[in-house]
Design an enzyme around this catalytic site. Structure first.
Site, PDB file in Angstrom:
ATOM      1  N   ASP A 173       0.873  -1.176   0.000  1.00 59.49           N
ATOM      2  CA  ASP A 173       0.000   0.000   0.000  1.00 59.49           C
ATOM      3  C   ASP A 173       0.909   1.224   0.000  1.00 59.49           C
ATOM      4  OD1 ASP A 173      -1.673   2.124   0.555  1.00 59.49           O
ATOM      5  OD2 ASP A 173      -2.620   1.199   2.302  1.00 59.49           O
ATOM      6  N   TYR A 228     -10.404  13.974  -8.432  1.00 58.30           N
ATOM      7  CA  TYR A 228      -9.325  13.385  -9.229  1.00 58.30           C
ATOM      8  C   TYR A 228      -8.531  14.458  -9.966  1.00 58.30           C
ATOM      9  CZ  TYR A 228      -7.281  10.205 -12.765  1.00 58.30           C
ATOM     10  OH  TYR A 228      -6.442   9.494 -13.582  1.00 58.30           O
TER      11      TYR A 228
END
Length: 254
Positions: A62, A154
């Site tokens: 991660d 985004y």
């Protein structure tokens, strides 16, 4: 003749699928050894096996976790030597708007798209500085410059990634390290397919195709070849740049 990336140790985040997978495969085809880093360990392993486990290593990590990032870079380094090319490809989105988006959604997007890229950079820089060479390629997006409704936050995160690219390029230029970004347009990936699938307009995909100057969506390999060029010595005088790989969509007034 040696291949363009012969001798390079290339680490690709989000390397298990889509554009990341294409980059890993193309870099391997150009002679590099590859670290395939992905939060989905199974997809990373599949790509590593496709390349060949003698020339690649899969790392389940991660990239928003500092210790996991350091461990991922250490694993690649122990196997093949210091990372000489970092491709920050991992990304995610949350669909909403400024009023309905939650703090957790905002933070999760920025954690992957921007903070994760910085954590990866921080982990590979010592090795690159010691070698007095290296290349970093950040996969941004056309949405950093031109966006549409429904791509919040985004677009904001990817704009930040381009800003980071330019700032970092200046900071590390004297160390012989180049930093560039690529900004894909509509590429046939799970991320874009997910956007089409959740959209309220059932014709949104065809409408996207209809406005493409080249009349089609891009293929992940078309992004990968540009990334690998920027990672190679063929681009030795290119740094601080943002290369559009969008089929001309960013040039269209529509």
């Amino acid at each position: 003749m040696s291949l363009p990336l012969t001798g390079e140790v290339v680490l690709v985040t989000g390397g298990g699928r889509g554009i990341g997978r294409a980059i890993a495969l193309e870099a391997a085809a150009q002679g590099a050894t590859i670290g395939v880093v992905d939060i989905d360990g199974a997809t990373a392993q599949a790509v590593a096996e496709e390349i060949g486990t003698d020339r690649s290593v899969a790392v389940h990590a991660d990239i928003t976790d500092e210790s996991a990032v350091v461990a991922a870079v250490d694993r690649v380094t122990e196997r093949f030597g210091p990372v000489s090319v970092l491709v920050n490809n991992a990304g995610k989105n949350a669909y909403g708007d400024a009023e309905t988006l939650t703090v957790d959604q905002w933070q999760s997007v920025f954690a992957v798209d921007l903070m994760g890229a910085w954590l990866m950079v921080r982990a590979v820089l010592p090795g690159m500085r010691a070698a007095r060479r290296g290349a970093i390629v950040n996969v941004a997006s056309l949405h950093a410059r031109l966006t549409i409704a429904g791509m919040f936050p985004y677009a904001a995160a990817k704009a930040g990634l381009i800003g980071m690219t330019k700032s970092l390029a200046l900071d590390v230029a004297t160390d012989g390290i180049r930093v560039n970004a690529v900004s894909p347009g509509y590429i046939r990936t799970e991320l874009n397919d997910g956007y089409f699938a959740q959209h309220e307009d059932p014709d949104v995909e065809q409408k996207a195709i209809d406005v493409q100057p080249l009349g089609r969506l891009g293929d992940p390999r078309e992004v990968a070849t540009v990334v690998c060029f920027l990672a190679s010595d063929a681009a030795s005088f290119v740094t601080g740049a943002d290369w559009a790989v969008d089929g001309g969509l960013g040039s269209r007034f529509a």
